[in-house]
Every structure is written in C-alpha cells, then in structure tokens.
Design a protein around this motif. Sequence first.
Motif, PDB file in Angstrom:
ATOM      1  N   SER A 191      39.098  57.803 -31.648  1.00 32.36           N
ATOM      2  CA  SER A 191      38.599  57.665 -33.021  1.00 32.36           C
ATOM      3  C   SER A 191      38.834  56.268 -33.573  1.00 32.36           C
ATOM      4  N   ALA A 192      39.798  55.550 -33.004  1.00 31.09           N
ATOM      5  CA  ALA A 192      40.116  54.211 -33.490  1.00 31.09           C
ATOM      6  C   ALA A 192      39.639  53.121 -32.539  1.00 31.09           C
ATOM      7  N   GLU A 193      39.182  53.524 -31.345  1.00 31.53           N
ATOM      8  CA  GLU A 193      38.821  52.540 -30.318  1.00 31.53           C
ATOM      9  C   GLU A 193      37.490  51.885 -30.647  1.00 31.53           C
ATOM     10  N   GLN A 194      37.444  50.600 -30.487  1.00 31.32           N
ATOM     11  CA  GLN A 194      36.220  49.836 -30.673  1.00 31.32           C
ATOM     12  C   GLN A 194      35.815  49.225 -29.329  1.00 31.32           C
ATOM     13  N   GLY A 195      34.548  49.357 -28.996  1.00 35.86           N
ATOM     14  CA  GLY A 195      34.070  48.711 -27.786  1.00 35.86           C
ATOM     15  C   GLY A 195      34.089  49.608 -26.568  1.00 35.86           C
ATOM     16  N   ASN A 196      34.110  48.989 -25.408  1.00 36.64           N
ATOM     17  CA  ASN A 196      33.929  49.650 -24.131  1.00 36.64           C
ATOM     18  C   ASN A 196      35.252  50.187 -23.599  1.00 36.64           C
ATOM     19  N   ILE A 197      35.318  51.514 -23.388  1.00 33.97           N
ATOM     20  CA  ILE A 197      36.546  52.130 -22.871  1.00 33.97           C
ATOM     21  C   ILE A 197      36.837  51.634 -21.462  1.00 33.97           C
ATOM     22  N   THR A 198      35.776  51.470 -20.673  1.00 36.13           N
ATOM     23  CA  THR A 198      35.954  50.994 -19.299  1.00 36.13           C
ATOM     24  C   THR A 198      36.678  49.654 -19.275  1.00 36.13           C
ATOM     25  N   GLN A 199      36.216  48.718 -20.110  1.00 33.12           N
ATOM     26  CA  GLN A 199      36.848  47.403 -20.142  1.00 33.12           C
ATOM     27  C   GLN A 199      38.276  47.488 -20.640  1.00 33.12           C
ATOM     28  N   ARG A 200      38.517  48.365 -21.602  1.00 30.98           N
ATOM     29  CA  ARG A 200      39.879  48.548 -22.126  1.00 30.98           C
ATOM     30  C   ARG A 200      40.816  49.004 -21.009  1.00 30.98           C
ATOM     31  N   ILE A 201      40.369  49.931 -20.196  1.00 27.96           N
ATOM     32  CA  ILE A 201      41.210  50.436 -19.111  1.00 27.96           C
ATOM     33  C   ILE A 201      41.387  49.392 -18.019  1.00 27.96           C
ATOM     34  N   MET A 202      40.334  48.649 -17.729  1.00 27.20           N
ATOM     35  CA  MET A 202      40.471  47.581 -16.733  1.00 27.20           C
ATOM     36  C   MET A 202      41.486  46.539 -17.201  1.00 27.20           C
ATOM     37  N   ASP A 203      41.499  46.259 -18.498  1.00 27.02           N
ATOM     38  CA  ASP A 203      42.481  45.310 -19.032  1.00 27.02           C
ATOM     39  C   ASP A 203      43.895  45.869 -18.874  1.00 27.02           C
TER      40      ASP A 203
ATOM     41  N   THR B 294      33.858  60.666 -19.654  1.00 23.66           N
ATOM     42  CA  THR B 294      34.095  60.850 -18.219  1.00 23.66           C
ATOM     43  C   THR B 294      33.284  59.849 -17.410  1.00 23.66           C
ATOM     44  N   GLY B 295      32.029  59.631 -17.813  1.00 23.29           N
ATOM     45  CA  GLY B 295      31.206  58.644 -17.124  1.00 23.29           C
ATOM     46  C   GLY B 295      31.817  57.261 -17.186  1.00 23.29           C
ATOM     47  N   GLU B 296      32.359  56.904 -18.344  1.00 22.93           N
ATOM     48  CA  GLU B 296      33.009  55.595 -18.482  1.00 22.93           C
ATOM     49  C   GLU B 296      34.256  55.507 -17.602  1.00 22.93           C
TER      50      GLU B 296
ATOM     51  N   LEU C   5      38.543  62.029  -8.998  1.00 18.86           N
ATOM     52  CA  LEU C   5      38.289  62.671 -10.274  1.00 18.86           C
ATOM     53  C   LEU C   5      38.535  64.166 -10.087  1.00 18.86           C
ATOM     54  N   ILE C   6      39.522  64.711 -10.798  1.00 12.60           N
ATOM     55  CA  ILE C   6      39.823  66.132 -10.742  1.00 12.60           C
ATOM     56  C   ILE C   6      39.296  66.771 -12.022  1.00 12.60           C
ATOM     57  N   ILE C   7      38.369  67.705 -11.876  1.00 11.61           N
ATOM     58  CA  ILE C   7      37.774  68.378 -13.032  1.00 11.61           C
ATOM     59  C   ILE C   7      38.542  69.667 -13.300  1.00 11.61           C
ATOM     60  N   ASN C   8      39.189  69.705 -14.473  1.00  8.90           N
ATOM     61  CA  ASN C   8      40.034  70.845 -14.810  1.00  8.90           C
ATOM     62  C   ASN C   8      39.571  71.577 -16.065  1.00  8.90           C
ATOM     63  N   GLY C   9      38.482  71.143 -16.667  1.00  3.32           N
ATOM     64  CA  GLY C   9      37.999  71.803 -17.876  1.00  3.32           C
ATOM     65  C   GLY C   9      36.732  71.147 -18.365  1.00  3.32           C
ATOM     66  N   GLY C  10      36.186  71.714 -19.434  1.00  2.04           N
ATOM     67  CA  GLY C  10      34.939  71.201 -19.991  1.00  2.04           C
ATOM     68  C   GLY C  10      34.876  71.411 -21.491  1.00  2.04           C
ATOM     69  N   MET C  11      35.828  70.822 -22.215  1.00  2.00           N
ATOM     70  CA  MET C  11      35.885  71.028 -23.661  1.00  2.00           C
ATOM     71  C   MET C  11      34.664  70.473 -24.388  1.00  2.00           C
TER      72      MET C  11
ATOM     73  N   LEU D  33      25.274  59.487 -14.278  1.00  3.10           N
ATOM     74  CA  LEU D  33      25.789  58.594 -13.245  1.00  3.10           C
ATOM     75  C   LEU D  33      24.668  58.203 -12.286  1.00  3.10           C
ATOM     76  N   HIS D  34      24.839  57.087 -11.652  1.00  4.70           N
ATOM     77  CA  HIS D  34      24.005  56.706 -10.522  1.00  4.70           C
ATOM     78  C   HIS D  34      24.803  56.978  -9.255  1.00  4.70           C
ATOM     79  N   ASN D  35      24.115  57.242  -8.171  1.00  4.87           N
ATOM     80  CA  ASN D  35      24.813  57.479  -6.898  1.00  4.87           C
ATOM     81  C   ASN D  35      25.807  56.373  -6.564  1.00  4.87           C
ATOM     82  N   PHE D  36      25.449  55.141  -6.899  1.00  4.74           N
ATOM     83  CA  PHE D  36      26.329  54.024  -6.564  1.00  4.74           C
ATOM     84  C   PHE D  36      27.630  54.054  -7.370  1.00  4.74           C
ATOM     85  N   ASP D  37      27.620  54.709  -8.536  1.00  6.57           N
ATOM     86  CA  ASP D  37      28.860  54.837  -9.302  1.00  6.57           C
ATOM     87  C   ASP D  37      29.917  55.603  -8.514  1.00  6.57           C
ATOM     88  N   ILE D  38      29.451  56.464  -7.620  1.00 11.85           N
ATOM     89  CA  ILE D  38      30.355  57.241  -6.773  1.00 11.85           C
ATOM     90  C   ILE D  38      30.493  56.601  -5.396  1.00 11.85           C
ATOM     91  N   LEU D  39      29.349  56.283  -4.805  1.00 13.81           N
ATOM     92  CA  LEU D  39      29.332  55.781  -3.436  1.00 13.81           C
ATOM     93  C   LEU D  39      30.101  54.477  -3.278  1.00 13.81           C
TER      94      LEU D  39
END
Length: 324
Positions: free
Chosen positions: A192-204, A223-225, A236-242, A249-255
């Motif tokens: 709720s407070a995050e601004q911008g790209n979550i992916t980049q935040r985690i990479m940082d 999840t996609g991010e 990626l372990i899927i344990n729920g679907g709230m 996703l594109h295949n390359f995101d996984i492959l």
Amino acid sequence: MKAITFSRIGAPEEVLQLSEVPVPVIKDNEVLIRTTAASINPGDFLFIQNLYPEPKKPVFPQQVAGNHGAGIIEKVGKGVSLQPGGHAAFSYYNSWAEYVAVPAEWLIPLPADYPPELSCQFVNLITAWDLLKQSDVKPGQWLVLTAGNSTISTLVSQLAKQQGVPVISIVRHVKQVHLLESLGATVVIDLSAEQGNITQRIMDITGNKGVNGIIDNVGGPVTGELIRCTAFGGKLIINGGMSAEKYTLHNFDILLKGLQVQPHVYRYFFTPPLPEDMAMLKEIAEMTAGFTSNVSAGHALEDFKTAIKESIHFSEKGKHIFIM
C-alpha cells in the motif's frame, strides 16, 4: 457436551450453530480427547461449504465443524498404546467441540508444556516446515513470502531465521513492521505504501542476485512480478490463492530462469502420519516450542459468531482460536 455444528451446506456465518450433542463413544483404536484448544483456519470454511474432495465430506445432521485441534487424552480404546493424560494435536474432524473421538493414528503426541495456541494449529507448523524444505532455499539465499501477516508466513519466517535464510515479507498493508521483523522477516514490503516496480525493489534488496524461493499464498499480478526477480534455478511454491486476479507470463519468464513451479498440499490431508514421521514431528515440536504465535484472541464456543466473523474477514490482528 457443547459443539459448533451445521446441518446444511452454506456460508459459515449462516449455517453454524451452538449445539448440545452427546460425548463421543470411542471404538477400538480410537482415543477420546478433551479438547483444550482448536484453531480456525480457511480450510475449515471449505469443509462447511462442501468444497473439499472425498473423503473430506460433512455428514448430517449436526456435523461438528473444525478440523484441527489439541487436547488431553481422556480414554483410549482397545489396541491403543497411548496413555490417558497425554497431550496431543490432531488434524481430523469435529475439533470445535469439548470432546472428540480421534483414531489413534491421527494423533501427534506433544510435550505437556507445549503452548496450546501452537498445539491447536500444529497443522500450520507442519505446513511451514514443509514449505521451507520444499523451497530448497539455502542459508544466505533470499526467500519471499506473500501474505506476510498470515499465520503460515509468520511461522515460515521464524523457521527461516533459525536456519539463516533472509526473508522478504510482502503485505498489503502493515502497521507493525517491527512485529514482522521480530518474527523473522529481514525486510517488509508494504504494497500500500510501495511506489514503483516491485521487481526492481527486490533486486535492489538482494544486490541484484534475485530470490531463490517464493512461497505464494496470494497470486495476482504481484506473483508475476516476483517471478521476474528470481535467481536462476529458483522455485515458486503455490500455497494459496487469496487474490481473484490473474497474472500474465511469457514462456521465457520461466524458461530463461530455470524456474520450478510447484503446488503445496498439506501432507496429512488424506492420510495420517506414518510411524517413521514421528521423529520429524518431534523435531518440529522441539524447534517451535518458543515460537511467537499470531493468535489475537481465544474464544469460548459460545462466542463462535464473533470468532467466525473475525476469522472470515481477516485483519492484521492475527488468528482466532477456540479455547475450551
């Protein structure tokens, strides 16, 4: 005895009622448990709505609700080696009641001083243990948890901290960052407070190494991010679907990341613990006896309407349990 029962399929808030029912009469190889505490879990509501697969189906009239609990062994049937007076947890049926008959093979013996707020949700401790093992994250590698305020995520965080695994806990909103950090989270990301790209935040956060494991209880676009910031060979372990939302996703995101996508199903959903599992279950009990539980309130059975309402409409305050 008092019990929370239902006699038709429907929304828990509409079909549950407080009833007086006979104390169960145990058969051979069964144990009568005097329930001390019973947890309220999302799966309990699926059972009430008849959404579980066979053989997890209600039997009417007056099906006792609840699937997980703990208590004191009062009586044992023929063929049972356990002794009256012992403390045990179980995941079976009929836990929202003062007494329950459980086949001995479904019981998990626990130390007498094991905390009741943990013993009644030992199912969640087993799940947390298995999720961390399944993620295959090693000490020093990063693990991401969604629904960071949830019971499962706080328990996984505490196990991960014991094992030197840094955790990124993702929440929709949080008022007590320090609480989640005390429960093992290395970094808390408030969506709720995050601004911008979550992916980049985690990479940082990970020094551009990415995360080696994701335990996802939510789904949706986040999840996609998260998938896009995994290290090569991550899981990626899927344990729920709230979330009702989907992600693309594109295949390359996984492959190109060598990503493994696996579901998680509770190991004792269909079958009871095996004798050879008892050493592992004892180890889980020993490692978690000092854990902090996120239980916010213990309710008498008579207060079931409040307990159910607050459990369905999950808040940051934590889990609700029945205390007998």
